[in-house]
Design a protein around this motif. Structure first.
Motif, PDB file in Angstrom:
ATOM      1  N   TYR A  63       0.834  -1.217   0.000  1.00  0.00           N
ATOM      2  CA  TYR A  63       0.000   0.000   0.000  1.00  0.00           C
ATOM      3  C   TYR A  63       0.857   1.252   0.000  1.00  0.00           C
ATOM      4  CZ  TYR A  63      -4.382  -2.485   1.052  1.00  0.00           C
ATOM      5  OH  TYR A  63      -5.488  -3.294   1.000  1.00  0.00           O
ATOM      6  N   ARG A  64       0.278   2.281  -0.635  1.00  0.00           N
ATOM      7  CA  ARG A  64       0.740   3.656  -0.448  1.00  0.00           C
ATOM      8  C   ARG A  64      -0.491   4.474  -0.079  1.00  0.00           C
ATOM      9  NH1 ARG A  64       4.354   6.917  -4.751  1.00  0.00           N
ATOM     10  NH2 ARG A  64       6.018   5.867  -3.592  1.00  0.00           N
ATOM     11  N   ALA A  65      -0.516   5.028   1.123  1.00  0.00           N
ATOM     12  CA  ALA A  65      -1.671   5.790   1.633  1.00  0.00           C
ATOM     13  C   ALA A  65      -1.431   7.294   1.464  1.00  0.00           C
ATOM     14  CB  ALA A  65      -1.917   5.453   3.089  1.00  0.00           C
ATOM     15  N   ILE A  66      -2.392   7.980   0.835  1.00  0.00           N
ATOM     16  CA  ILE A  66      -2.273   9.432   0.574  1.00  0.00           C
ATOM     17  C   ILE A  66      -3.348  10.139   1.408  1.00  0.00           C
ATOM     18  CG2 ILE A  66      -2.341  11.236  -1.168  1.00  0.00           C
ATOM     19  CD1 ILE A  66      -1.580   9.086  -3.235  1.00  0.00           C
ATOM     20  N   ARG A  67      -2.908  11.012   2.269  1.00  0.00           N
ATOM     21  CA  ARG A  67      -3.829  11.773   3.150  1.00  0.00           C
ATOM     22  C   ARG A  67      -4.324  13.011   2.419  1.00  0.00           C
ATOM     23  NH1 ARG A  67      -3.782  12.267   8.801  1.00  0.00           N
ATOM     24  NH2 ARG A  67      -5.767  13.174   9.463  1.00  0.00           N
ATOM     25  N   LEU A  68      -5.641  13.114   2.273  1.00  0.00           N
ATOM     26  CA  LEU A  68      -6.250  14.263   1.591  1.00  0.00           C
ATOM     27  C   LEU A  68      -6.460  15.411   2.556  1.00  0.00           C
ATOM     28  CD1 LEU A  68      -8.905  12.370  -0.581  1.00  0.00           C
ATOM     29  CD2 LEU A  68      -6.560  13.023  -1.183  1.00  0.00           C
ATOM     30  N   ALA A  69      -6.749  16.599   1.982  1.00  0.00           N
ATOM     31  CA  ALA A  69      -6.907  17.791   2.821  1.00  0.00           C
ATOM     32  C   ALA A  69      -8.156  17.720   3.693  1.00  0.00           C
ATOM     33  CB  ALA A  69      -6.950  19.039   1.930  1.00  0.00           C
ATOM     34  N   ASN A  70      -9.192  17.037   3.248  1.00  0.00           N
ATOM     35  CA  ASN A  70     -10.435  16.959   4.022  1.00  0.00           C
ATOM     36  C   ASN A  70     -10.374  15.899   5.105  1.00  0.00           C
ATOM     37  OD1 ASN A  70     -10.440  14.679   2.516  1.00  0.00           O
ATOM     38  ND2 ASN A  70     -12.385  15.061   1.444  1.00  0.00           N
ATOM     39  N   GLY A  71      -9.184  15.298   5.274  1.00  0.00           N
ATOM     40  CA  GLY A  71      -9.012  14.310   6.327  1.00  0.00           C
ATOM     41  C   GLY A  71      -9.198  12.880   5.876  1.00  0.00           C
ATOM     42  N   ALA A  72      -9.711  12.640   4.671  1.00  0.00           N
ATOM     43  CA  ALA A  72      -9.877  11.274   4.170  1.00  0.00           C
ATOM     44  C   ALA A  72      -8.527  10.729   3.674  1.00  0.00           C
ATOM     45  CB  ALA A  72     -10.901  11.250   3.049  1.00  0.00           C
ATOM     46  N   THR A  73      -8.444   9.420   3.587  1.00  0.00           N
ATOM     47  CA  THR A  73      -7.218   8.755   3.143  1.00  0.00           C
ATOM     48  C   THR A  73      -7.538   7.840   1.971  1.00  0.00           C
ATOM     49  OG1 THR A  73      -6.283   8.812   5.369  1.00  0.00           O
ATOM     50  CG2 THR A  73      -5.312   7.250   3.798  1.00  0.00           C
ATOM     51  N   VAL A  74      -6.722   7.974   0.887  1.00  0.00           N
ATOM     52  CA  VAL A  74      -6.850   7.103  -0.285  1.00  0.00           C
ATOM     53  C   VAL A  74      -5.648   6.136  -0.275  1.00  0.00           C
ATOM     54  CG1 VAL A  74      -6.920   6.956  -2.790  1.00  0.00           C
ATOM     55  CG2 VAL A  74      -8.060   8.851  -1.610  1.00  0.00           C
ATOM     56  N   ALA A  75      -5.911   4.841  -0.309  1.00  0.00           N
ATOM     57  CA  ALA A  75      -4.848   3.818  -0.284  1.00  0.00           C
ATOM     58  C   ALA A  75      -4.829   3.076  -1.621  1.00  0.00           C
ATOM     59  CB  ALA A  75      -5.061   2.835   0.866  1.00  0.00           C
TER      60      ALA A  75
END
Length: 424
Positions: A63-75
């Motif tokens: 996995y590579r997890a990307i933290r978005l500005a609205n607080g959600a995380t896309v993996a």
């Protein structure tokens, strides 16, 4: 998990993850990795982390997890099952190599223990340098070495008079041939030994496994040294065999005749491999020695290892009864005759002389000699009967005068007037 995308054919448990916490879908040891990826700050570039999902079967994903500005995380995930299988195979191969290495070390320990504990003196010699690589205590005791001989030349351990013999023996053994043991004398103790060697290879390098055995040795006096030196220098070939006509030793002339490099490979080989026609000549020589005590000037041939053939005359004697030995001398007749100027050979004058030719020449040549002998004797008798009257002798013999003159010339009995009469 709020949303996910994945092929259910490749990931059969993916639909069960929807609505559950991400951390609850992984194995216990992977939970800390999920926590670290979720705690990653939005501005930083995340790293790839491998986690194992629990379910019907363990599923490894990277996995590579990307933290978005609205607080959600896309993996974003990559399937690592192929890599995991390769890693598993690599681990199995590594474990197998470790087991083989352990068995090899155990076998090496057992063989080294046998090498050290055996009562038979043994050495391992480098075939390129002829230096000692390994030596067991029994060999050190026999040689009389108080310190380790590792790295020392093997030839330095034998008496100077026998070093050339040892080098020639090892050269013959390096060819892979089964060479009979060589008898040597040790330099430190002047003790006789029998040395045998076998070539083996390890990691591309050649080594000799050398075995030593003590033998009875007595000092050779000056007279015996002189006799042995003279035999070695003889221009005629000399061979000593046992009662079974197996070669014990030979001089340099014999070695040269049969096109060999050294005498060592010949020990233990039947003399019949080189001398005479199989089943004929050696049996004849043995029979003559048994009947008369000696065989003289038996005509035969000597075959070389490279295909050469020399005509030789062989003489032989036997010594001893319980452990009889035969001594052979061989003279190259063909070469000597080629070097001599051509001469007229006298014909045999009797039946005894004809029978002496048996064994020296083929039967057809003996028959031709017999015919010439009878013809000459008849012509001489006719000439004596007619008081050398050529015409009367030709009539008695039933020949023409020209035929008689021709035969006289062939047998060397013609005179000057015979030549003129033949011309008429």
């Amino acid at each position: 998990m709020r949303d996910l995308a994945g092929d259910t054919r490749d990931f059969p448990d993916v639909e069960q993850w929807l609505g559950r916490r991400w951390i609850d879908t992984v194995t216990q040891e992977s939970r800390i990795k999920i926590e670290e990826m979720l705690a990653h700050p939005p501005a930083a570039v995340p790293n790839w982390r491998q986690v194992n999902h629990s379910g019907t079967s363990e599923l490894p994903l990277r996995y590579r997890a990307i933290r978005l500005a609205n607080g959600a995380t896309v993996a974003i995930a990559r399937d690592e099952r192929a890599t995991a299988r390769l890693q598993q195979r690599l681990l199995q191969v590594q474990q197998s190599l470790e087991r083989d290495y352990l068995r090899l070390r155990q076998a090496e320990s057992r063989y080294r223990l046998l090498f050290e504990m055996t009562a038979e003196p043994m050495l391992i010699i480098d075939s390129a340098t002829l230096r000692v690589r390994e030596i067991n205590p029994a060999a050190s005791q026999l040689i009389g070495a108080h310190n380790s001989l590792a790295g020392q030349p093997l030839v330095a351990q034998v008496s100077a008079d026998y070093r050339d013999r040892l080098i020639a023996f090892l050269g013959a053994a390096a060819t892979g041939a089964n060479v009979a043991p060589v008898h040597l004398v040790l330099a430190r103790s002047d003790r006789g030994i029998s040395l045998s060697a076998r070539l083996f290879r390890q990691q591309g390098d050649g080594y000799f496994l050398v075995q030593l055995a003590p033998t009875e040795h007595r000092q050779i006096d000056a007279k015996e040294h002189l006799i042995l030196d003279l035999v070695e220098r003889l221009p005629d070939a000399f061979v000593l065999t046992d009662n079974a006509l197996t070669i014990v030793t030979a001089n340099s002339a014999f070695v040269e005749l049969i096109q060999e490099a050294t005498v060592e490979p010949l020990a233990g080989r039947p003399l019949g491999d080189f001398l005479g026609r199989p089943g004929i000549d050696l049996d004849l020589i043995r029979a003559q020695v048994g009947e008369h005590g000696v065989a003289r000037n038996v005509a035969t041939v000597l075959r070389g290892s490279l295909g050469g053939i020399e005509e030789v005359e062989v003489s032989a004697v036997r010594t001893g009864e319980a452990q009889a030995h035969y001594a052979f001398t061989m003279r190259m007749v063909a070469r000597r005759l080629r070097d001599l100027p051509p001469v007229t050979r006298d014909l045999p004058r009797s039946v005894e002389q004809l029978t002496d030719l048996v064994g020296r020449m083929p039967l057809k040549d003996i028959v031709r000699e017999s015919t010439d002998l009878i013809e000459r004797l008849c012509i001489e008798a006719a000439l004596n009967y007619t008081s050398n009257n050529r015409a009367s002798a030709a009539e008695i013999l039933g020949l023409s005068r020209q035929s008689l003159y021709s035969k006289l010339h062939r047998h060397g009995m013609a005179k000057a007037d015979d030549t003129e009469a033949a011309a008429e």
